[in-house]
Design an enzyme around this catalytic site. Structure first.
Site, short mmCIF file in Angstrom:
data_model
loop_
_atom_site.label_atom_id
_atom_site.label_comp_id
_atom_site.label_asym_id
_atom_site.label_seq_id
_atom_site.Cartn_x
_atom_site.Cartn_y
_atom_site.Cartn_z
N GLY A 139 0.82 -1.13 0.01
CA GLY A 139 -0.03 0.01 -0.04
C GLY A 139 0.87 1.12 -0.09
O GLY A 139 2.15 1.19 0.40
N GLN A 168 2.84 9.83 1.31
CA GLN A 168 4.12 9.39 1.56
C GLN A 168 5.15 9.76 0.55
O GLN A 168 6.19 9.58 0.69
CB GLN A 168 4.05 7.79 1.73
CG GLN A 168 3.12 7.32 2.69
CD GLN A 168 3.02 5.96 2.65
OE1 GLN A 168 2.23 5.30 2.28
NE2 GLN A 168 4.10 5.00 3.13
N CYS A 215 5.53 -0.37 7.33
CA CYS A 215 5.47 0.98 6.43
C CYS A 215 6.51 1.23 5.83
O CYS A 215 7.84 1.23 6.14
CB CYS A 215 4.90 1.90 7.48
SG CYS A 215 4.54 3.47 6.58
N LEU A 216 6.28 1.72 4.33
CA LEU A 216 7.35 2.12 3.45
C LEU A 216 8.26 3.41 4.24
O LEU A 216 9.13 3.73 3.73
CB LEU A 216 6.90 2.28 1.95
CG LEU A 216 6.55 1.10 1.51
CD1 LEU A 216 5.82 1.33 0.14
CD2 LEU A 216 7.56 0.08 1.38
N HIS A 268 -4.73 1.61 7.49
CA HIS A 268 -3.05 2.15 7.59
C HIS A 268 -3.01 3.05 6.61
O HIS A 268 -2.63 4.38 6.96
CB HIS A 268 -2.40 0.95 7.28
CG HIS A 268 -0.77 1.20 7.37
ND1 HIS A 268 0.05 0.97 8.29
CD2 HIS A 268 -0.26 1.99 6.45
CE1 HIS A 268 1.12 1.41 7.85
NE2 HIS A 268 1.11 1.99 6.81
N GLU A 269 -3.49 3.00 5.48
CA GLU A 269 -3.24 4.33 4.31
C GLU A 269 -4.12 5.22 4.54
O GLU A 269 -3.76 6.32 4.39
CB GLU A 269 -3.55 3.58 2.86
CG GLU A 269 -2.56 2.29 2.79
CD GLU A 269 -1.05 2.72 2.89
OE1 GLU A 269 -0.57 3.78 2.49
OE2 GLU A 269 -0.28 1.76 2.98
N HIS A 305 -2.47 7.59 6.87
CA HIS A 305 -1.52 8.50 6.16
C HIS A 305 -2.19 9.77 5.69
O HIS A 305 -1.78 10.85 5.84
CB HIS A 305 -0.85 7.82 5.02
CG HIS A 305 0.21 6.81 5.59
ND1 HIS A 305 1.46 7.27 6.10
CD2 HIS A 305 0.60 5.60 5.48
CE1 HIS A 305 2.11 6.29 6.62
NE2 HIS A 305 1.73 5.27 5.82
#
Length: 168
Positions: free
Chosen positions: A46, A51, A92-93, A134-135, A138
């Site tokens: 994701g 991000q 997470c990225l 989660h996304e 963000h």
């Protein structure tokens, strides 16, 4: 298409709340393509526009085994349809190399628009529900580390700041 640089915690730009998308055009489609390419290149499941320092309410996902089922959510929101909690070791990225257990509602109903501006709804459970939540976090300026203890969060912050200084 382009691979975009991913912001890393504790970058303050990750805390910015994303603005709704109002224009559905070729530029938006190019951004969707770039987000997908960036997510796949980083081996993520994701990625939110926040991000990559683009503060639009847009996220992409692909939780499929073969990484061949991309999903696009524009201006997403959700309601909880199964409040029992699932626990996942989330990564997470934007917080590379760290995984922590986070509890989130098991099933949700997501309302969003696709890349053409058409509204849709999707019932999601398990990993997909966790990933969507989660996304969306963000897009609201939140990170999964906000769900863990202050001590663990500070340790992660310190380690990443040290890594950033080494690579600068």
């Amino acid at each position: 298409m382009a691979i975009l640089p991913i912001l890393e915690f504790p970058d303050p730009r990750l805390r910015k709340v994303a603005a709704p998308v109002t224009v559905f055009d070729a530029e938006l489609q190019a951004l969707i393509d770039d987000l997908l390419e960036t997510m796949y290149a980083a081996e993520g499941i994701g990625l939110a526009a926040t991000q990559v320092n683009l503060h639009k309410r847009l996220l992409v996902l692909d939780v499929s085994e073969n990484k061949d089922s991309p999903l696009v959510f524009i201006n997403p929101n959700f309601e909880i349809i199964q409040p029992e909690l699932n626990e996942y070791d989330e990564g997470c990225l934007s917080v590379p190399g760290f995984y922590e257990t986070v509890s989130r509602p098991r099933a949700i109903l997501v309302s969003a628009k696709n890349g053409q501006g058409e509204s849709f709804q999707l019932e999601a459970d398990g990993l997909l529900a966790t990933c969507i939540q989660h996304e969306i976090d963000h897009l609201d300026g939140k990170l999964f580390v906000d769900y863990i203890s202050a001590l663990k969060r500070q340790r992660i912050r310190s380690k990443l700041e040290k890594e950033h200084k080494k690579s600068a």
